[in-house]
Design an enzyme around this catalytic site. Structure first.
Site, PDB file in Angstrom:
ATOM      1  N   HIS A  38       7.927  39.191  64.121  1.00 17.07           N
ATOM      2  CA  HIS A  38       6.859  39.631  63.226  1.00 17.07           C
ATOM      3  C   HIS A  38       7.292  39.451  61.779  1.00 17.07           C
ATOM      4  O   HIS A  38       8.342  39.920  61.370  1.00 17.07           O
ATOM      5  CB  HIS A  38       6.529  41.091  63.511  1.00 17.07           C
ATOM      6  CG  HIS A  38       5.457  41.646  62.641  1.00 17.07           C
ATOM      7  ND1 HIS A  38       5.474  42.945  62.197  1.00 17.07           N
ATOM      8  CD2 HIS A  38       4.341  41.082  62.117  1.00 17.07           C
ATOM      9  CE1 HIS A  38       4.407  43.165  61.453  1.00 17.07           C
ATOM     10  NE2 HIS A  38       3.707  42.045  61.381  1.00 17.07           N
ATOM     11  N   ASP A  80       2.865  17.937  55.531  1.00 17.21           N
ATOM     12  CA  ASP A  80       2.360  16.577  55.672  1.00 17.21           C
ATOM     13  C   ASP A  80       3.494  15.558  55.642  1.00 17.21           C
ATOM     14  O   ASP A  80       4.664  15.908  55.457  1.00 17.21           O
ATOM     15  CB  ASP A  80       1.291  16.287  54.615  1.00 17.21           C
ATOM     16  CG  ASP A  80       1.782  16.335  53.169  1.00 17.21           C
ATOM     17  OD1 ASP A  80       2.962  16.001  52.903  1.00 17.21           O
ATOM     18  OD2 ASP A  80       0.977  16.687  52.301  1.00 17.21           O
ATOM     19  N   ARG A 128       3.054  24.528  43.578  1.00 14.06           N
ATOM     20  CA  ARG A 128       3.860  23.545  44.323  1.00 14.06           C
ATOM     21  C   ARG A 128       5.328  23.940  44.460  1.00 14.06           C
ATOM     22  O   ARG A 128       5.876  23.955  45.567  1.00 14.06           O
ATOM     23  CB  ARG A 128       3.750  22.181  43.646  1.00 14.06           C
ATOM     24  CG  ARG A 128       4.621  21.125  44.285  1.00 14.06           C
ATOM     25  CD  ARG A 128       4.521  19.825  43.505  1.00 14.06           C
ATOM     26  NE  ARG A 128       5.498  18.873  43.981  1.00 14.06           N
ATOM     27  CZ  ARG A 128       5.980  17.902  43.248  1.00 14.06           C
ATOM     28  NH1 ARG A 128       5.571  17.741  42.000  1.00 14.06           N
ATOM     29  NH2 ARG A 128       6.857  17.075  43.739  1.00 14.06           N
TER      30      ARG A 128
END
Length: 146
Positions: free
Chosen positions: A22, A30, A111
């Site tokens: 948990h 990607d 990012r």
């Protein structure tokens, strides 16, 4: 072969998902993402889209509950335009809704903050996703007793 199990869930991926606890996080990234450099545990799903990987993972792994964490899934923000939406973001939302129902949101992270969070993730699933920003982090939840 196993019944009722998405065939994208390889033995290695299933082992990682089962071993996670948990609050542990898993990233689906990607084909452009520096997965090997950032992963503590790397699972490769070359030739598979990030959305297909997300669909398979969410078929067996619960997301954390909204009452425990405000956003149990995060995507990378578009560089230079953090409010921008690309089509894959809605696909991520649709898959989260399909598996978890209403009340779950998709957060966003800048990012480089995303990169740092991935480095701390329990595992990284590297896909062949060709669409830009096909990256998502999931926070594992619990199975409530019946």
């Amino acid at each position: 072969m196993l019944k009722n199990l998405n065939p994208l869930l390889s033995p290695d991926l299933l082992q990682v998902l089962r071993a996670m606890g948990h609050g542990d996080e898993i990233a689906i990234v990607d084909g452009n993402y520096p997965a090997d450099a950032h992963a503590q545990r790397l699972i490769r799903l070359d030739g598979v889209s990030a959305t297909a990987a997300l669909d398979a993972i969410l078929s067996v792994m619960p997301l954390d509950l909204p009452e425990f964490v405000p956003e149990p899934a995060f995507r990378m923000q578009v560089v230079g335009n953090p409010q921008a939406e690309v089509p894959i973001f809605q696909e991520f939302r649709d898959l989260i809704g399909k598996h978890e129902g209403a009340g779950y949101t998709l957060g966003s992270i800048e990012r480089f903050a995303f990169y740092e969070r991935v480095k701390q993730a329990y595992a990284v699933v590297s896909t062949g996703e060709a669409r830009l920003y096909g990256n998502i982090i999931l926070v594992k939840g619990i199975i409530k007793p019946a």
